[in-house]
Design a protein around this motif. Sequence first.
Motif, PDB file in Angstrom:
ATOM      1  N   GLU A 166       0.849  -1.192   0.000  1.00  0.00           N
ATOM      2  CA  GLU A 166       0.000   0.000   0.000  1.00  0.00           C
ATOM      3  C   GLU A 166       0.890   1.249   0.000  1.00  0.00           C
ATOM      4  N   LYS A 167       1.353   1.624  -1.174  1.00  0.00           N
ATOM      5  CA  LYS A 167       2.339   2.698  -1.310  1.00  0.00           C
ATOM      6  C   LYS A 167       1.810   4.069  -0.887  1.00  0.00           C
ATOM      7  N   GLU A 168       0.477   4.205  -0.808  1.00  0.00           N
ATOM      8  CA  GLU A 168      -0.084   5.472  -0.348  1.00  0.00           C
ATOM      9  C   GLU A 168       0.253   5.733   1.118  1.00  0.00           C
ATOM     10  N   MET A 169       0.700   4.720   1.828  1.00  0.00           N
ATOM     11  CA  MET A 169       1.075   4.894   3.224  1.00  0.00           C
ATOM     12  C   MET A 169       2.334   5.743   3.378  1.00  0.00           C
ATOM     13  N   LEU A 170       3.074   5.919   2.295  1.00  0.00           N
ATOM     14  CA  LEU A 170       4.247   6.795   2.354  1.00  0.00           C
ATOM     15  C   LEU A 170       3.818   8.211   2.715  1.00  0.00           C
ATOM     16  N   GLU A 171       2.728   8.658   2.139  1.00  0.00           N
ATOM     17  CA  GLU A 171       2.215  10.000   2.424  1.00  0.00           C
ATOM     18  C   GLU A 171       1.810  10.125   3.890  1.00  0.00           C
ATOM     19  N   CYS A 172       1.265   9.057   4.446  1.00  0.00           N
ATOM     20  CA  CYS A 172       0.878   9.064   5.859  1.00  0.00           C
ATOM     21  C   CYS A 172       2.107   9.182   6.757  1.00  0.00           C
ATOM     22  N   MET A 173       3.177   8.482   6.398  1.00  0.00           N
ATOM     23  CA  MET A 173       4.409   8.572   7.180  1.00  0.00           C
ATOM     24  C   MET A 173       5.031   9.954   7.069  1.00  0.00           C
ATOM     25  N   ILE A 174       4.970  10.534   5.891  1.00  0.00           N
ATOM     26  CA  ILE A 174       5.457  11.911   5.701  1.00  0.00           C
ATOM     27  C   ILE A 174       4.697  12.850   6.630  1.00  0.00           C
ATOM     28  N   GLY A 175       3.390  12.636   6.741  1.00  0.00           N
ATOM     29  CA  GLY A 175       2.567  13.494   7.589  1.00  0.00           C
ATOM     30  C   GLY A 175       2.976  13.460   9.045  1.00  0.00           C
ATOM     31  N   LEU A 176       3.547  12.350   9.493  1.00  0.00           N
ATOM     32  CA  LEU A 176       3.968  12.229  10.895  1.00  0.00           C
ATOM     33  C   LEU A 176       5.239  13.004  11.200  1.00  0.00           C
ATOM     34  N   LEU A 177       5.883  13.570  10.196  1.00  0.00           N
ATOM     35  CA  LEU A 177       7.043  14.428  10.453  1.00  0.00           C
ATOM     36  C   LEU A 177       6.641  15.713  11.165  1.00  0.00           C
ATOM     37  N   ASP A 178       5.347  16.009  11.139  1.00  0.00           N
ATOM     38  CA  ASP A 178       4.828  17.192  11.844  1.00  0.00           C
ATOM     39  C   ASP A 178       4.183  16.831  13.175  1.00  0.00           C
ATOM     40  N   ASP A 179       4.352  15.608  13.609  1.00  0.00           N
ATOM     41  CA  ASP A 179       3.678  15.154  14.824  1.00  0.00           C
ATOM     42  C   ASP A 179       4.263  15.817  16.068  1.00  0.00           C
ATOM     43  N   ASP A 180       3.430  15.950  17.085  1.00  0.00           N
ATOM     44  CA  ASP A 180       3.870  16.560  18.343  1.00  0.00           C
ATOM     45  C   ASP A 180       4.761  15.621  19.158  1.00  0.00           C
ATOM     46  N   ASN A 181       4.638  14.328  18.912  1.00  0.00           N
ATOM     47  CA  ASN A 181       5.453  13.339  19.624  1.00  0.00           C
ATOM     48  C   ASN A 181       6.783  13.207  18.887  1.00  0.00           C
ATOM     49  N   TYR A 182       7.857  13.687  19.502  1.00  0.00           N
ATOM     50  CA  TYR A 182       9.147  13.693  18.817  1.00  0.00           C
ATOM     51  C   TYR A 182       9.715  12.291  18.619  1.00  0.00           C
ATOM     52  N   LEU A 183       9.307  11.349  19.469  1.00  0.00           N
ATOM     53  CA  LEU A 183       9.726   9.964  19.254  1.00  0.00           C
ATOM     54  C   LEU A 183       9.113   9.425  17.961  1.00  0.00           C
ATOM     55  N   THR A 184       7.879   9.821  17.696  1.00  0.00           N
ATOM     56  CA  THR A 184       7.225   9.431  16.450  1.00  0.00           C
ATOM     57  C   THR A 184       7.958  10.020  15.262  1.00  0.00           C
ATOM     58  N   VAL A 185       8.357  11.283  15.381  1.00  0.00           N
ATOM     59  CA  VAL A 185       9.068  11.949  14.280  1.00  0.00           C
ATOM     60  C   VAL A 185      10.396  11.250  13.999  1.00  0.00           C
ATOM     61  N   ILE A 186      11.139  10.935  15.060  1.00  0.00           N
ATOM     62  CA  ILE A 186      12.449  10.280  14.892  1.00  0.00           C
ATOM     63  C   ILE A 186      12.290   8.914  14.238  1.00  0.00           C
ATOM     64  N   ARG A 187      11.310   8.148  14.689  1.00  0.00           N
ATOM     65  CA  ARG A 187      11.117   6.821  14.090  1.00  0.00           C
ATOM     66  C   ARG A 187      10.594   6.944  12.652  1.00  0.00           C
ATOM     67  N   SER A 188       9.803   7.968  12.384  1.00  0.00           N
ATOM     68  CA  SER A 188       9.337   8.204  11.009  1.00  0.00           C
ATOM     69  C   SER A 188      10.524   8.461  10.093  1.00  0.00           C
ATOM     70  N   LEU A 189      11.477   9.235  10.573  1.00  0.00           N
ATOM     71  CA  LEU A 189      12.691   9.508   9.788  1.00  0.00           C
ATOM     72  C   LEU A 189      13.456   8.222   9.507  1.00  0.00           C
ATOM     73  N   GLU A 190      13.547   7.363  10.509  1.00  0.00           N
ATOM     74  CA  GLU A 190      14.241   6.081  10.330  1.00  0.00           C
ATOM     75  C   GLU A 190      13.562   5.246   9.247  1.00  0.00           C
ATOM     76  N   ASN A 191      12.238   5.159   9.337  1.00  0.00           N
ATOM     77  CA  ASN A 191      11.504   4.336   8.378  1.00  0.00           C
ATOM     78  C   ASN A 191      11.562   4.911   6.971  1.00  0.00           C
ATOM     79  N   LEU A 192      11.406   6.212   6.872  1.00  0.00           N
ATOM     80  CA  LEU A 192      11.441   6.845   5.557  1.00  0.00           C
ATOM     81  C   LEU A 192      12.795   6.642   4.884  1.00  0.00           C
ATOM     82  N   SER A 193      13.856   6.725   5.664  1.00  0.00           N
ATOM     83  CA  SER A 193      15.197   6.504   5.113  1.00  0.00           C
ATOM     84  C   SER A 193      15.328   5.094   4.549  1.00  0.00           C
TER      85      SER A 193
END
Length: 232
Positions: free
Chosen positions: A164-191
């Motif tokens: 489900e490649k549309e989930m990439l957009e959802c992960m991108i959206g979490l870069l603006d999340d208030d939970n910084y742990l979520t942002v850091i893990r999002s960066l790991e996954n996106l990489s």
Amino acid sequence: MSRNGKDIIDEINSIFKRKPFDFEEAENLITQLDLEKAPTELETILLNNINNKDDDARIFAYEYLYYFDSEHVFQAALKGTSDEEELVKINAIEILGSMPRRESLPYLEKALNSSDSLVRCYAAESIGYVGTGRAKELLEERLNKETDSFARLGLYSALYNLGEKEMLECMIGLLDDDNYLTVIRSLENLSAYVDKTNKEYISKNIDKLLQHKIPVSVREKAENSLNEIESI
């Protein structure tokens, strides 16, 4: 196994017998071993301690059982998903993700409905590795009611891995999340998901994140992620 390796394993075994368990000392010793060629003697010691009453001892045992893939380890991981200690559960769930089998789905489904968002995140990712139709159903069902951003990231990642490649957009959206742990893990996954088709898009959004006022830990992770992406 070298004489030095045997000495290290014997020392680790002796640490398990002490109370309290010295996690740091055991970790310093085990890093001296080649875990890609981890000896069965070490596997036996770790398996013998999955019921250790010391939480740190059980956490250590499950963390390093990840490097083995025997049936005994698989069964230990199934058991570990019901442990009271959060880190034991997470380590056990990661083992099941590295040994994807249909038999683990009922255990992972239970973890997917845990009250702990970290457990739900890791359970989702491991379910994604199982990769069956039922696995995808479980993820989609949970996504419809999941409210925690960290747990949603695990669901997005798993579904992305299942096509489900549309989930990439959802992960991108979490870069603006208030939970910084979520942002850091999002960066790991996106990489980890960068390819020729999305490289520019992911880089652009990480660069956009860097334009904001963010914690040092997030900034460092974002900068490292950009460097990794540019080298691909």
